[in-house]
Design an enzyme around this catalytic site. Structure first.
Site, PDB file in Angstrom:
ATOM      1  N   TYR A   1     -25.068  17.414  26.177  1.00  0.00           N
ATOM      2  CA  TYR A   1     -26.306  17.271  25.958  1.00  0.00           C
ATOM      3  C   TYR A   1     -27.141  18.805  26.857  1.00  0.00           C
ATOM      4  O   TYR A   1     -28.141  19.281  26.370  1.00  0.00           O
ATOM      5  CB  TYR A   1     -27.212  15.942  26.868  1.00  0.00           C
ATOM      6  CG  TYR A   1     -27.939  16.336  26.669  1.00  0.00           C
ATOM      7  CD1 TYR A   1     -28.781  14.992  25.619  1.00  0.00           C
ATOM      8  CD2 TYR A   1     -28.867  16.312  27.893  1.00  0.00           C
ATOM      9  CE1 TYR A   1     -29.918  14.696  25.473  1.00  0.00           C
ATOM     10  CE2 TYR A   1     -30.004  15.504  27.666  1.00  0.00           C
ATOM     11  CZ  TYR A   1     -30.946  15.400  26.935  1.00  0.00           C
ATOM     12  OH  TYR A   1     -32.430  14.814  26.774  1.00  0.00           O
TER      13      TYR A   1
ATOM     14  N   LYS B   1     -29.677  22.063  24.847  1.00  0.00           N
ATOM     15  CA  LYS B   1     -30.946  21.345  25.192  1.00  0.00           C
ATOM     16  C   LYS B   1     -31.305  23.148  25.720  1.00  0.00           C
ATOM     17  O   LYS B   1     -32.442  23.274  25.808  1.00  0.00           O
ATOM     18  CB  LYS B   1     -31.009  20.715  26.077  1.00  0.00           C
ATOM     19  CG  LYS B   1     -31.584  19.341  26.192  1.00  0.00           C
ATOM     20  CD  LYS B   1     -32.156  18.777  24.732  1.00  0.00           C
ATOM     21  CE  LYS B   1     -32.543  17.197  24.669  1.00  0.00           C
ATOM     22  NZ  LYS B   1     -33.242  17.529  23.721  1.00  0.00           N
TER      23      LYS B   1
END
Length: 253
Positions: A154, A158
């Site tokens: 993640y 991001k």
């Protein structure tokens, strides 16, 4: 928006949470909104709510990581609402785990939705933006881009969205298209509630621990993010591009 050019926005991952709040806010700003999520039935209540309030909206089901599905979705938006000149890349999933436990499928799934999805959607709409000589692309990053235990996939996705955003700003600026990223901190959503559940703690206890570290002394809400996206998608934000705005209740490095 009454004295401005009517716009059509496409918001991904818009069935709930941040995406739903963004869709509602852009509709309140006067835009027609395509509410896209993996399941059209899940997106329909948000679209129906916008229509009931007097706006124009369309629910669409599509996997943002599927090239053909994204192309078909954008074609449908053009046909039913008009050419999309605002795109909010919000769709996202979590597959949290420590590195030694993380599977290749966990890695690929997160990269597929966040990065491949943003790429496919941005590529599909940029032609319409260039034709109009105006466009706004806003992608949802996260404070996790700075690193977060148990989120190697993640965090990398991001952070990747920030580099993607800055590159789009360089490539598309001369066509009147801006690209920016919003990086939320702790926001009360189903996703953060699920994180607490995976950790084996109550959401209320989880929030107390997190809020104690936030300078404004509260958790964020989806509407906090929607307000920021609204500005970046507005006519007045035309000189803001390639930026990452941390909406986290305090300064972030």
């Amino acid at each position: 928006m009454s004295n401005q050019t009517p716009r059509t926005a496409l918001v991904t991952g818009a069935a709930r949470g941040i995406g739903a709040a963004v869709a509602r806010r852009l509709a309140a700003d006067g835009m027609a909104v395509a509410v896209l999520d993996l399941d059209e039935a899940a997106a329909k209540p948000v679209a129906d709510e916008i229509v009931a309030a007097g706006g124009r909206a369309l629910a669409i089901g599509a996997d943002v990581a599927d090239e053909a599905a994204v192309t078909a979705a954008v074609d449908r938006v053009v046909a039913e609402l008009g050419a999309p000149t605002v795109l909010v890349n919000n769709a996202g999933i979590l597959r949290d785990n420590l590195l030694f436990k993380m599977t290749v499928d966990d890695w690929d799934a997160v990269m597929g939705v966040h990065l491949r999805g943003a790429f496919l959607c941005s590529r599909a709409v940029q032609r319409h933006m260039i034709e109009q000589g105006w466009g706004r692309i806003v992608s949802l990053s996260s404070t996790s881009a700075l690193g977060n235990r148990g989120q190697a996939n993640y965090a990398a996705a991001k952070a990747g969205l920030q580099g993607f955003t800055k590159t789009l700003a360089l490539e598309l600026g001369k066509f009147g298209v801006t690209a920016n990223a919003v990086a939320p901190g702790f926001i009360e959503t189903d996703m953060t509630a699920a994180t607490a559940e995976r950790m084996g703690v109550s959401f209320e206890d989880f929030k107390k621990v997190v809020i104690a570290q936030i300078p404004v002394a509260r958790a964020g809400t989806p509407d906090d993010i929607a307000h920021t996206v609204s500005f970046l998608a507005s006519e007045g934000a035309g000189f803001v591009s390639g930026q990452v705005v941390y909406v986290a209740g305090g300064p972030r490095d």
